[in-house]
Design an enzyme around this catalytic site. Sequence first.
Site, PDB file in Angstrom:
ATOM      1  N   LYS A  15     -11.888 -22.803 -13.909  1.00 45.95           N
ATOM      2  CA  LYS A  15     -12.407 -22.015 -15.040  1.00 45.95           C
ATOM      3  C   LYS A  15     -13.612 -22.719 -15.703  1.00 45.95           C
ATOM      4  O   LYS A  15     -14.645 -22.099 -15.954  1.00 45.95           O
ATOM      5  CB  LYS A  15     -11.308 -21.772 -16.087  1.00 45.95           C
ATOM      6  CG  LYS A  15     -10.078 -21.077 -15.524  1.00 45.95           C
ATOM      7  CD  LYS A  15      -8.988 -20.884 -16.564  1.00 45.95           C
ATOM      8  CE  LYS A  15      -8.392 -22.134 -17.152  1.00 45.95           C
ATOM      9  NZ  LYS A  15      -7.600 -22.970 -16.195  1.00 45.95           N
ATOM     10  N   ARG A  90      -4.095 -17.451 -23.785  1.00 38.79           N
ATOM     11  CA  ARG A  90      -3.077 -18.059 -22.932  1.00 38.79           C
ATOM     12  C   ARG A  90      -1.688 -17.505 -23.230  1.00 38.79           C
ATOM     13  O   ARG A  90      -0.712 -17.900 -22.600  1.00 38.79           O
ATOM     14  CB  ARG A  90      -3.052 -19.544 -23.195  1.00 38.79           C
ATOM     15  CG  ARG A  90      -3.591 -20.373 -22.045  1.00 38.79           C
ATOM     16  CD  ARG A  90      -3.655 -21.778 -22.554  1.00 38.79           C
ATOM     17  NE  ARG A  90      -3.676 -22.764 -21.550  1.00 38.79           N
ATOM     18  CZ  ARG A  90      -4.783 -23.417 -21.201  1.00 38.79           C
ATOM     19  NH1 ARG A  90      -5.941 -23.104 -21.694  1.00 38.79           N
ATOM     20  NH2 ARG A  90      -4.701 -24.376 -20.331  1.00 38.79           N
ATOM     21  N   ARG A 127     -10.049 -34.887 -10.105  1.00 35.13           N
ATOM     22  CA  ARG A 127     -11.039 -34.500 -11.130  1.00 35.13           C
ATOM     23  C   ARG A 127     -11.396 -35.703 -12.000  1.00 35.13           C
ATOM     24  O   ARG A 127     -10.553 -36.507 -12.355  1.00 35.13           O
ATOM     25  CB  ARG A 127     -10.475 -33.398 -12.023  1.00 35.13           C
ATOM     26  CG  ARG A 127     -11.377 -33.140 -13.230  1.00 35.13           C
ATOM     27  CD  ARG A 127     -11.042 -31.882 -13.956  1.00 35.13           C
ATOM     28  NE  ARG A 127      -9.722 -31.892 -14.569  1.00 35.13           N
ATOM     29  CZ  ARG A 127      -9.223 -30.855 -15.227  1.00 35.13           C
ATOM     30  NH1 ARG A 127      -9.912 -29.736 -15.331  1.00 35.13           N
ATOM     31  NH2 ARG A 127      -8.023 -30.924 -15.743  1.00 35.13           N
ATOM     32  N   ARG A 160      -8.672 -37.340 -17.185  1.00 34.67           N
ATOM     33  CA  ARG A 160      -7.974 -36.786 -18.347  1.00 34.67           C
ATOM     34  C   ARG A 160      -6.520 -37.266 -18.368  1.00 34.67           C
ATOM     35  O   ARG A 160      -5.884 -37.366 -17.333  1.00 34.67           O
ATOM     36  CB  ARG A 160      -8.017 -35.242 -18.290  1.00 34.67           C
ATOM     37  CG  ARG A 160      -9.141 -34.668 -19.134  1.00 34.67           C
ATOM     38  CD  ARG A 160      -9.349 -33.199 -18.932  1.00 34.67           C
ATOM     39  NE  ARG A 160      -8.158 -32.361 -19.055  1.00 34.67           N
ATOM     40  CZ  ARG A 160      -8.184 -31.028 -18.992  1.00 34.67           C
ATOM     41  NH1 ARG A 160      -9.348 -30.408 -18.845  1.00 34.67           N
ATOM     42  NH2 ARG A 160      -7.084 -30.321 -19.089  1.00 34.67           N
ATOM     43  N   ARG A 171       2.210 -28.304 -16.778  1.00 37.90           N
ATOM     44  CA  ARG A 171       1.196 -27.317 -17.188  1.00 37.90           C
ATOM     45  C   ARG A 171       1.284 -26.074 -16.305  1.00 37.90           C
ATOM     46  O   ARG A 171       1.110 -24.946 -16.773  1.00 37.90           O
ATOM     47  CB  ARG A 171      -0.209 -27.931 -17.103  1.00 37.90           C
ATOM     48  CG  ARG A 171      -0.488 -28.909 -18.234  1.00 37.90           C
ATOM     49  CD  ARG A 171      -1.592 -29.892 -17.913  1.00 37.90           C
ATOM     50  NE  ARG A 171      -2.866 -29.275 -17.651  1.00 37.90           N
ATOM     51  CZ  ARG A 171      -3.845 -29.861 -16.949  1.00 37.90           C
ATOM     52  NH1 ARG A 171      -3.678 -31.062 -16.433  1.00 37.90           N
ATOM     53  NH2 ARG A 171      -4.977 -29.239 -16.760  1.00 37.90           N
TER      54      ARG A 171
HETATM   55  P1  AP5 Z   1     -11.957 -27.203 -13.600  1.00 35.45           P
HETATM   56  O1  AP5 Z   1     -13.155 -26.334 -13.644  1.00 35.45           O
HETATM   57  O2  AP5 Z   1     -11.925 -28.406 -14.469  1.00 35.45           O
HETATM   58  O3  AP5 Z   1     -10.621 -26.355 -13.721  1.00 35.45           O
HETATM   59  P2  AP5 Z   1     -10.010 -25.585 -14.971  1.00 35.45           P
HETATM   60  O4  AP5 Z   1      -9.433 -24.318 -14.449  1.00 35.45           O
HETATM   61  O5  AP5 Z   1     -11.006 -25.501 -16.073  1.00 35.45           O
HETATM   62  O6  AP5 Z   1      -8.836 -26.597 -15.272  1.00 35.45           O
HETATM   63  P3  AP5 Z   1      -8.282 -27.217 -16.618  1.00 35.45           P
HETATM   64  O7  AP5 Z   1      -7.312 -28.296 -16.196  1.00 35.45           O
HETATM   65  O8  AP5 Z   1      -9.377 -27.634 -17.549  1.00 35.45           O
HETATM   66  O9  AP5 Z   1      -7.513 -26.036 -17.180  1.00 35.45           O
HETATM   67  P4  AP5 Z   1      -6.380 -26.063 -18.152  1.00 35.45           P
HETATM   68  O10 AP5 Z   1      -6.300 -24.632 -18.422  1.00 35.45           O
HETATM   69  O11 AP5 Z   1      -5.128 -26.703 -17.739  1.00 35.45           O
HETATM   70  O12 AP5 Z   1      -6.896 -27.092 -19.269  1.00 35.45           O
HETATM   71  P5  AP5 Z   1      -7.558 -26.859 -20.688  1.00 35.45           P
HETATM   72  O13 AP5 Z   1      -8.548 -27.901 -20.895  1.00 35.45           O
HETATM   73  O14 AP5 Z   1      -7.929 -25.437 -20.868  1.00 35.45           O
HETATM   74  O15 AP5 Z   1     -11.821 -27.661 -12.062  1.00 35.45           O
HETATM   75  C1  AP5 Z   1     -10.816 -28.573 -11.640  1.00 35.45           C
HETATM   76  C2  AP5 Z   1     -11.394 -29.514 -10.572  1.00 35.45           C
HETATM   77  O16 AP5 Z   1     -11.756 -28.787  -9.413  1.00 35.45           O
HETATM   78  C3  AP5 Z   1     -12.682 -30.234 -10.995  1.00 35.45           C
HETATM   79  O17 AP5 Z   1     -12.645 -31.519 -10.464  1.00 35.45           O
HETATM   80  C4  AP5 Z   1     -13.804 -29.408 -10.371  1.00 35.45           C
HETATM   81  O18 AP5 Z   1     -14.927 -30.216 -10.098  1.00 35.45           O
HETATM   82  C5  AP5 Z   1     -13.148 -28.908  -9.101  1.00 35.45           C
HETATM   83  N1  AP5 Z   1     -13.570 -27.581  -8.722  1.00 35.45           N
HETATM   84  C6  AP5 Z   1     -13.466 -26.483  -9.477  1.00 35.45           C
HETATM   85  N2  AP5 Z   1     -13.876 -25.384  -8.818  1.00 35.45           N
HETATM   86  C7  AP5 Z   1     -14.233 -25.821  -7.586  1.00 35.45           C
HETATM   87  C8  AP5 Z   1     -14.682 -25.142  -6.415  1.00 35.45           C
HETATM   88  N3  AP5 Z   1     -14.833 -23.823  -6.367  1.00 35.45           N
HETATM   89  N4  AP5 Z   1     -14.929 -25.884  -5.330  1.00 35.45           N
HETATM   90  C9  AP5 Z   1     -14.739 -27.178  -5.357  1.00 35.45           C
HETATM   91  N5  AP5 Z   1     -14.288 -27.902  -6.417  1.00 35.45           N
HETATM   92  C10 AP5 Z   1     -14.029 -27.196  -7.537  1.00 35.45           C
HETATM   93  O19 AP5 Z   1      -6.296 -27.105 -21.631  1.00 35.45           O
HETATM   94  C11 AP5 Z   1      -5.742 -28.399 -21.825  1.00 35.45           C
HETATM   95  C12 AP5 Z   1      -4.596 -28.301 -22.813  1.00 35.45           C
HETATM   96  O20 AP5 Z   1      -5.083 -27.806 -24.080  1.00 35.45           O
HETATM   97  C13 AP5 Z   1      -3.471 -27.328 -22.435  1.00 35.45           C
HETATM   98  O21 AP5 Z   1      -2.507 -27.947 -21.606  1.00 35.45           O
HETATM   99  C14 AP5 Z   1      -2.909 -26.964 -23.817  1.00 35.45           C
HETATM  100  O22 AP5 Z   1      -2.085 -27.992 -24.321  1.00 35.45           O
HETATM  101  C15 AP5 Z   1      -4.151 -26.907 -24.685  1.00 35.45           C
HETATM  102  N6  AP5 Z   1      -4.753 -25.552 -24.761  1.00 35.45           N
HETATM  103  C16 AP5 Z   1      -5.975 -25.181 -24.309  1.00 35.45           C
HETATM  104  N7  AP5 Z   1      -6.207 -23.884 -24.553  1.00 35.45           N
HETATM  105  C17 AP5 Z   1      -5.108 -23.419 -25.190  1.00 35.45           C
HETATM  106  C18 AP5 Z   1      -4.740 -22.156 -25.687  1.00 35.45           C
HETATM  107  N8  AP5 Z   1      -5.532 -21.083 -25.581  1.00 35.45           N
HETATM  108  N9  AP5 Z   1      -3.525 -22.026 -26.272  1.00 35.45           N
HETATM  109  C19 AP5 Z   1      -2.696 -23.083 -26.414  1.00 35.45           C
HETATM  110  N10 AP5 Z   1      -2.985 -24.315 -25.941  1.00 35.45           N
HETATM  111  C20 AP5 Z   1      -4.178 -24.487 -25.342  1.00 35.45           C
END
Ligand code: AP5
Length: 214
Positions: A15, A90, A127, A160, A171
């Site tokens: 994402k 979410r 990552r 992270r 997660r």
């Molecule tokens: P990346 O783009 O980082 O993936 P992502 O889907 O953004 O993954 P996240 O781990 O950031 O998502 P998340 O939803 O768990 O975490 P968030 O920060 O939102 O890609 C991953 C890896 O793959 C990278 O190394 C990238 O380079 C590689 N890659 C990607 N696409 C690729 C491709 N096509 N080809 C090759 N390589 C690729 O949330 C963290 C925490 O915050 C949550 O656990 C929760 O506690 C809290 N939180 C956040 N939002 C909310 C909410 N709305 N409500 C409640 N709690 C929340």
Amino acid sequence: MKKKLILLGPPGAGKGTVGSRLSVIWGLPLISSGDLLREHLKRGTEAGSNAGKYMEKGELVPDEIVIKMIEEKLTGPLCREGFIIDGFPRTIVQAEMLDTIVDDAGETKVIYLKAGDDFLVERLSLRRVCGGCGKIYHLVNLPPLKEGICDFCGRALIQRDDDKEEIIRRRLDVYRRMTAPLIEYYRSKNILHMVSGEGKLEDTVSEIKKIAKW
Ligand code: AP5
């Protein structure tokens, strides 16, 4: 026309990575709830320290904390022409709130980036993110030019805290219980499009561009 893109998908589906590419292509701001929460945590705000307790365990931060942060962004001048959101909504409560925060102008598309658990655990363990500007890397697929250093701001890359296997699996479990129901929520509104999150980044981005036609 106001362009509104919601990126939905499990942790590690891409994402943030896909969202930042599309943000440059379309000139739209990328609003990431995870980045906003980490920013608050770093600045030591009350909301940030409350959120941190949930984030370190891989659990969702309470709706009211996240909704307030997102609402401030989406209703501000930055998002006048539209936005790309990563990581929000979410929960069904967040999705219903989003429907009331955002006006009806323009077009909304929801992209569900789909990927399997084992693939995601492996991908997230490789990552790295910049401790300064937050740019996302992957040690194999999207490595920095110089090992351990951000190409953009020159700061050190870090892993992270929630990218440890046990927390990643938590997660994924939280995603299945709390977030996956949104697939049906948006499918019933006829705005959901499924795209593989396991393909090459360029392919994923061009498929989304074809769907959006923006
Ligand atoms: P990346 O783009 O980082 O993936 P992502 O889907 O953004 O993954 P996240 O781990 O950031 O998502 P998340 O939803 O768990 O975490 P968030 O920060 O939102 O890609 C991953 C890896 O793959 C990278 O190394 C990238 O380079 C590689 N890659 C990607 N696409 C690729 C491709 N096509 N080809 C090759 N390589 C690729 O949330 C963290 C925490 O915050 C949550 O656990 C929760 O506690 C809290 N939180 C956040 N939002 C909310 C909410 N709305 N409500 C409640 N709690 C929340």
